[in-house]
Design a protein around this motif. Structure first.
Motif: not given
Length: 269
Positions: A74, A77, A114-115, A134
């Protein structure tokens, strides 16, 4: 008389000023050291109390889970060492762009954060999510089901995750213990400060009283010494006068005796 009194008072005043200056210097350094120690202890107390709130109080009261980022998936960020506080969220409220924490295998403790990059709905109304790190080129290999979702990342704090690893492992007593020690230390420092201030006030009062008494004694001694000097000087003058008188008397006797001797010689001849 006046000269003796002035020199005694000046010496006492200079000594009192020098002693006061030395005491003020020592008091100033002690005050600085005490202020630094108190500031450091207060700062540490605030930091530990803040960590306790972030890592223990808020998660416990909201049902959230503190987690630590361990990989670079990630970045940038959420780099490794970041603290994540994951709050339970209804699946229907999860949107694209949310950072979701899910179990790799449903019911197992290992998780990934996670996104969400896409949301899909099945014919029975259930939802699945496609997630991606990311810093990853590809999305996660399997869609995530509602049963796997642990929650959405509520907030994150860089580098605090390392503390979380220490505290929320087998050492959940650590932060409360440190907080208790720092609270006790702060109380001791405050008490010492109050006692030290009281002692300084007492020392200043004693110093002023001693300086006044010393100045009075010095002035009396100077006056007495001047009187003695005058008396001695007067006595010397009197002795000198008396001695001078005796000398003159001897001189007259000498002259008288000499005349008598000459007369006696003249009669015999």
């Amino acid at each position: 008389m006046s000269t003796g009194t002035s020199s005694g008072g000046g010496g006492i005043g200079a000594g009192a000023r020098a002693g006061a200056g030395a005491r003020a210097g020592r008091t100033g350094w002690r005050a600085v050291v005490h202020a630094l120690a108190l500031g450091l202890s207060t700062g540490l107390l605030v930091i530990v109390a803040g960590l306790a709130v972030v890592l223990i109080v808020i998660p416990k009261t909201t049902g959230s889970t503190p987690l630590t980022v361990l990989t670079q998936s990630m970045d940038p960020t959420l780099p490794p060492g970041t603290l994540l506080v994951v709050r339970p969220t209804p699946v229907a409220d999860i949107r694209i762009g949310d950072v979701v924490t899910y179990q790799i295998v449903s019911g197992q403790p290992a998780v990934i954060s996670h996104r969400v990059v896409s949301v899909a709905s099945t014919s029975d109304g259930s939802r699945t999510f496609v997630l991606k790190g990311d810093n990853n080129a590809l999305a996660d290999p399997e869609p995530v089901t509602a049963a796997q979702v642990r929650g959405v990342v509520w907030y994150s704090l860089p580098d605090v995750g390392l503390v979380n690893q220490l505290v929320n492992g087998s050492r959940t007593w650590l932060v409360p213990a440190i907080a208790g020690v720092l609270l006790a230390y702060g109380a001791v420092m405050v008490t010492m400060g109050v006692v030290s201030a009281a002692r300084r006030r007492g020392a200043r009062g004693s110093g002023r009283a001693g300086a006044g008494a010393g100045a009075g004694a010095g002035a009396g001694s100077g006056v007495g010494a001047g009187s003695e000097a005058v008396a001695v000087a007067g006595g010397g003058a009197g002795v000198g006068r008396r001695g001078h008188g005796r000398g003159r008397g001897r001189s007259r006797l000498g002259r008288g005796g000499h005349r008598g001797h000459r007369a006696h010689r003249a009669t015999i001849g």
